[in-house]
Design a protein around this motif. Structure first.
Motif, PDB file in Angstrom:
ATOM      1  N   GLN A  65     -16.736  11.232  -0.581  1.00 53.97           N
ATOM      2  CA  GLN A  65     -16.693  10.251   0.511  1.00 53.97           C
ATOM      3  C   GLN A  65     -17.821  10.516   1.522  1.00 53.97           C
ATOM      4  OE1 GLN A  65     -12.835   9.341   2.271  1.00 53.97           O
ATOM      5  NE2 GLN A  65     -11.771   9.838   0.379  1.00 53.97           N
ATOM      6  N   TYR A  66     -18.067  11.788   1.803  1.00 52.32           N
ATOM      7  CA  TYR A  66     -19.163  12.140   2.718  1.00 52.32           C
ATOM      8  C   TYR A  66     -20.507  11.654   2.161  1.00 52.32           C
ATOM      9  CZ  TYR A  66     -22.619  14.926   5.211  1.00 52.32           C
ATOM     10  OH  TYR A  66     -23.726  15.314   5.940  1.00 52.32           O
TER      11      TYR A  66
ATOM     12  N   ILE B 202       0.867  -1.186   0.000  1.00 49.15           N
ATOM     13  CA  ILE B 202       0.000   0.000   0.000  1.00 49.15           C
ATOM     14  C   ILE B 202       0.900   1.230   0.000  1.00 49.15           C
ATOM     15  CG2 ILE B 202      -1.748   1.269   1.327  1.00 49.15           C
ATOM     16  CD1 ILE B 202      -2.011  -1.849   2.575  1.00 49.15           C
TER      17      ILE B 202
ATOM     18  N   TYR C  88      -5.941   2.870   5.935  1.00 47.73           N
ATOM     19  CA  TYR C  88      -5.939   1.406   5.824  1.00 47.73           C
ATOM     20  C   TYR C  88      -5.701   0.767   7.200  1.00 47.73           C
ATOM     21  CZ  TYR C  88      -4.410  -3.328   4.756  1.00 47.73           C
ATOM     22  OH  TYR C  88      -4.281  -4.694   4.741  1.00 47.73           O
TER      23      TYR C  88
ATOM     24  N   GLU D 213     -20.842   7.970   2.535  1.00 45.81           N
ATOM     25  CA  GLU D 213     -21.058   7.500   3.910  1.00 45.81           C
ATOM     26  C   GLU D 213     -22.412   7.937   4.470  1.00 45.81           C
ATOM     27  OE1 GLU D 213     -17.655   9.080   5.986  1.00 45.81           O
ATOM     28  OE2 GLU D 213     -16.253   7.763   4.939  1.00 45.81           O
TER      29      GLU D 213
ATOM     30  N   LYS E  82     -10.843  14.895   7.679  1.00 40.94           N
ATOM     31  CA  LYS E  82     -10.155  14.699   6.399  1.00 40.94           C
ATOM     32  C   LYS E  82      -9.768  16.039   5.775  1.00 40.94           C
ATOM     33  CE  LYS E  82     -12.655  10.408   5.383  1.00 40.94           C
ATOM     34  NZ  LYS E  82     -13.846   9.897   4.649  1.00 40.94           N
ATOM     35  N   PHE E  83     -10.650  17.026   5.939  1.00 45.17           N
ATOM     36  CA  PHE E  83     -10.346  18.360   5.396  1.00 45.17           C
ATOM     37  C   PHE E  83      -9.066  18.909   6.016  1.00 45.17           C
ATOM     38  CE2 PHE E  83     -10.398  22.955   5.709  1.00 45.17           C
ATOM     39  CZ  PHE E  83     -10.638  23.337   4.402  1.00 45.17           C
TER      40      PHE E  83
ATOM     41  N   LYS F 108      -8.510   4.507  -3.405  1.00 50.65           N
ATOM     42  CA  LYS F 108      -8.085   5.837  -2.936  1.00 50.65           C
ATOM     43  C   LYS F 108      -6.762   6.237  -3.588  1.00 50.65           C
ATOM     44  CE  LYS F 108     -10.328   5.322   1.566  1.00 50.65           C
ATOM     45  NZ  LYS F 108     -10.040   4.914   2.966  1.00 50.65           N
ATOM     46  N   PHE F 109      -5.867   5.257  -3.757  1.00 49.91           N
ATOM     47  CA  PHE F 109      -4.580   5.545  -4.401  1.00 49.91           C
ATOM     48  C   PHE F 109      -4.789   6.076  -5.815  1.00 49.91           C
ATOM     49  CE2 PHE F 109      -1.133   4.400  -7.244  1.00 49.91           C
ATOM     50  CZ  PHE F 109      -0.026   4.902  -6.574  1.00 49.91           C
TER      51      PHE F 109
ATOM     52  N   PRO G 267     -20.288  10.973   9.783  1.00 52.35           N
ATOM     53  CA  PRO G 267     -19.753  11.366   8.463  1.00 52.35           C
ATOM     54  C   PRO G 267     -19.313  12.833   8.383  1.00 52.35           C
ATOM     55  CG  PRO G 267     -21.703  10.008   8.167  1.00 52.35           C
ATOM     56  CD  PRO G 267     -21.587  10.280   9.647  1.00 52.35           C
ATOM     57  N   TYR G 268     -20.057  13.719   9.033  1.00 56.26           N
ATOM     58  CA  TYR G 268     -19.662  15.136   8.960  1.00 56.26           C
ATOM     59  C   TYR G 268     -18.355  15.375   9.701  1.00 56.26           C
ATOM     60  CZ  TYR G 268     -19.626  20.171   9.096  1.00 56.26           C
ATOM     61  OH  TYR G 268     -19.233  21.471   8.951  1.00 56.26           O
TER      62      TYR G 268
ATOM     63  N   ASP H 259      -6.427   9.497  -5.903  1.00 57.97           N
ATOM     64  CA  ASP H 259      -5.424  10.494  -5.511  1.00 57.97           C
ATOM     65  C   ASP H 259      -4.461  10.765  -6.667  1.00 57.97           C
ATOM     66  OD1 ASP H 259      -3.865  11.945  -3.285  1.00 57.97           O
ATOM     67  OD2 ASP H 259      -2.364  10.555  -4.057  1.00 57.97           O
TER      68      ASP H 259
ATOM     69  N   ILE I   6     -13.467  14.771  -0.682  1.00 59.92           N
ATOM     70  CA  ILE I   6     -13.980  14.596   0.677  1.00 59.92           C
ATOM     71  C   ILE I   6     -15.512  14.619   0.642  1.00 59.92           C
ATOM     72  CG2 ILE I   6     -14.076  15.650   2.985  1.00 59.92           C
ATOM     73  CD1 ILE I   6     -11.140  16.542   2.503  1.00 59.92           C
TER      74      ILE I   6
ATOM     75  N   ILE J 179      -3.200   7.353   2.981  1.00 58.81           N
ATOM     76  CA  ILE J 179      -4.010   6.187   2.600  1.00 58.81           C
ATOM     77  C   ILE J 179      -3.630   4.997   3.483  1.00 58.81           C
ATOM     78  CG2 ILE J 179      -4.493   4.568   0.709  1.00 58.81           C
ATOM     79  CD1 ILE J 179      -4.172   6.982  -1.212  1.00 58.81           C
TER      80      ILE J 179
ATOM     81  N   ARG K 145     -10.160  -0.781  -0.874  1.00 62.47           N
ATOM     82  CA  ARG K 145     -10.449   0.645  -0.622  1.00 62.47           C
ATOM     83  C   ARG K 145      -9.185   1.484  -0.790  1.00 62.47           C
ATOM     84  NH1 ARG K 145     -15.023   1.791   2.447  1.00 62.47           N
ATOM     85  NH2 ARG K 145     -14.072   3.460   3.649  1.00 62.47           N
ATOM     86  N   ALA K 146      -8.082   0.971  -0.213  1.00 60.91           N
ATOM     87  CA  ALA K 146      -6.816   1.711  -0.312  1.00 60.91           C
ATOM     88  C   ALA K 146      -6.377   1.845  -1.770  1.00 60.91           C
ATOM     89  CB  ALA K 146      -5.733   1.011   0.515  1.00 60.91           C
TER      90      ALA K 146
ATOM     91  N   ILE L  38     -19.388  21.420   3.669  1.00 59.82           N
ATOM     92  CA  ILE L  38     -18.265  20.508   3.473  1.00 59.82           C
ATOM     93  C   ILE L  38     -17.496  20.977   2.245  1.00 59.82           C
ATOM     94  CG2 ILE L  38     -17.623  18.107   2.965  1.00 59.82           C
ATOM     95  CD1 ILE L  38     -20.749  17.817   4.219  1.00 59.82           C
ATOM     96  N   SER L  39     -16.174  21.062   2.355  1.00 65.69           N
ATOM     97  CA  SER L  39     -15.332  21.523   1.248  1.00 65.69           C
ATOM     98  C   SER L  39     -14.478  20.385   0.714  1.00 65.69           C
ATOM     99  CB  SER L  39     -14.422  22.663   1.712  1.00 65.69           C
ATOM    100  OG  SER L  39     -15.190  23.785   2.073  1.00 65.69           O
ATOM    101  N   GLU L  40     -13.915  20.603  -0.457  1.00 69.42           N
ATOM    102  CA  GLU L  40     -13.027  19.658  -1.143  1.00 69.42           C
ATOM    103  C   GLU L  40     -13.821  18.500  -1.762  1.00 69.42           C
ATOM    104  OE1 GLU L  40     -10.598  21.775  -1.464  1.00 69.42           O
ATOM    105  OE2 GLU L  40      -8.997  20.331  -1.045  1.00 69.42           O
TER     106      GLU L  40
ATOM    107  N   ALA M 295     -15.545  14.072   7.675  1.00 66.48           N
ATOM    108  CA  ALA M 295     -15.203  14.978   6.566  1.00 66.48           C
ATOM    109  C   ALA M 295     -14.355  16.149   7.073  1.00 66.48           C
ATOM    110  CB  ALA M 295     -16.473  15.484   5.879  1.00 66.48           C
ATOM    111  N   GLN M 296     -14.696  16.640   8.273  1.00 68.99           N
ATOM    112  CA  GLN M 296     -13.915  17.755   8.823  1.00 68.99           C
ATOM    113  C   GLN M 296     -12.477  17.316   9.114  1.00 68.99           C
ATOM    114  OE1 GLN M 296     -16.364  19.746   7.674  1.00 68.99           O
ATOM    115  NE2 GLN M 296     -15.333  21.132   9.084  1.00 68.99           N
TER     116      GLN M 296
ATOM    117  N   GLU N 205       1.359   5.697  -0.290  1.00 75.79           N
ATOM    118  CA  GLU N 205       0.804   6.980   0.139  1.00 75.79           C
ATOM    119  C   GLU N 205       0.429   6.953   1.625  1.00 75.79           C
ATOM    120  OE1 GLU N 205       2.063   8.650  -2.301  1.00 75.79           O
ATOM    121  OE2 GLU N 205       0.337   9.958  -2.630  1.00 75.79           O
TER     122      GLU N 205
END
Lengths: 225, 225
Positions: free
Chosen positions: B75-76, A67, A76, B79, A99-100, B99-100, A92-93, B103, B72, A72, B95-96, B67-69, A96-97, A69
């Motif tokens: 994904q939000y 794997i 994982y 979920e 992750k942001f 995501k790789f 989820p919210y 990205d 993200i 990621i 999943r990884a 929610i920004s980006e 997301a924050q 990155e």
């Protein structure tokens, strides 16, 4: 497939903040692992084979599968070893924050943004590098506020993503002749808290002086001196 | 909090591939939403308030929270609306991998990488831009192989991330005088398959000619003509 007999292995470089993320995450989860130190100027066949796209450390090998990155990998690790508490919230919210902010930290407090400081002699370019680095760190400091960790009471995803760069502050300060603490006292206090309060961080982050010596070598390699 | 009475709202710009990702994801999940078209040269107070860090579209507003980006947001959305099938596999390793690749696509097939083609006159810089763009697209083509979608039989996370950029290919070809299909036939066939096979994509991607006209306006604004 990679023949590692199912062991957890990290293709590693000790001074890489990205590798530190992965090792901190594994240690937080109590996962036993081996590291293989890479020579980044003479990368192993294994690294080139397992990460042919980016050719970068860290590579995480688990159940003989690679794997790439670091962020990621952290996700994982979080999804694979679920006995220990999760780095990410369940809502989820809130996820997301987190992750942001990890994404913001990843984009702005990076090897490259640090290199704009240590990779330049004193002068305009270095000043610009310092200014942008500190501006980004101040945005993160505002997000941290008076919380213990970015994850609140919990050492979480943003903490794992950002804390490795704390071990580079001293080297940046020496090269750039400035004080991170003077500009971002809460971030520096948080870094100290992470080292004092989390065995995973204490076991992973190298000594600041050792990082500084490495950065001096990098300055020679890149012809900054 | 934002007073939107719980509605799902996207602060949008029609030609933005990033906004397209979010709209495709919402449509895949069957979520009703409103868009608010932003003037990117005169951004609304709402946009500046809800995304103070990046000041960029898209912003997704759900239950009065922003929610920004775009990735993200995707994904939000995945979920939050779990009745429809997930964009991401359930297995952590799969999943990884998804995501790789998302990205990688995000870093290499971007607004900025396209701008190196349309934002330069014919010449060395543009040629370099074309070369790098196509090299990245070929890496993605190799990953796609003979699968229907990047997600295999399922239209998934990588597909959502990348397919918006398919709507910009024609504009890049016209500005750069080359053919994406000649270099990456499988990617172009995949793009056509996404438009033909997924209502979410067909409803979201603008006409190629309209994107091209927008790019001509951008070239004027950036003084390329």
């Amino acid at each position: 497939m990679v023949k590692e007999n199912g062991k957890v292995v990290v293709l590693d470089f000790w001074a890489s903040p990205y590798c530190m993320r992965t090792k901190i995450a594994l240690r937080e989860k109590g996962v036993e692992f081996e590291t293989r130190e890479e020579d980044l100027w003479n990368k192993s066949e294994l690294l080139l084979k397992l990460n042919p796209v980016h050719k970068k450390v860290p590579v995480l090998i688990h159940e003989d599968k690679p794997i790439s990155e670091s962020l990621i990998q952290v996700q994982y690790i979080d999804e694979t070893w679920t006995d220990a508490s999760s780095f990410l919230p369940t809502d989820p919210y809130q996820r997301a924050q987190a992750k942001f902010w990890a994404d913001f930290a990843d984009k702005t407090i990076s090897f490259e943004s640090g290199k704009r400081i240590w990779g330049n002699k004193k002068g305009e370019e270095q000043e610009k590098g310092k200014k942008e680095y500190l501006e980004s760190l101040k945005v993160l400091e505002a997000e941290l506020g008076d919380k213990i960790y970015f994850g609140g009471d919990t050492f979480g995803y943003v903490d794992v993503a950002l804390v490795p760069f704390y071990s580079w502050f001293y080297a940046l300060e020496k090269c750039g002749d400035f004080s991170v603490e003077a500009e971002c006292p809460k971030i520096v206090a948080w870094g100290k808290r992470c080292v004092a309060g989390r065995d995973s961080v204490a076991a992973t982050l190298p000594e600041s002086e050792k990082v500084y010596q490495q950065v001096l070598k990098l300055r020679q390699i890149f012809g900054v001196e």
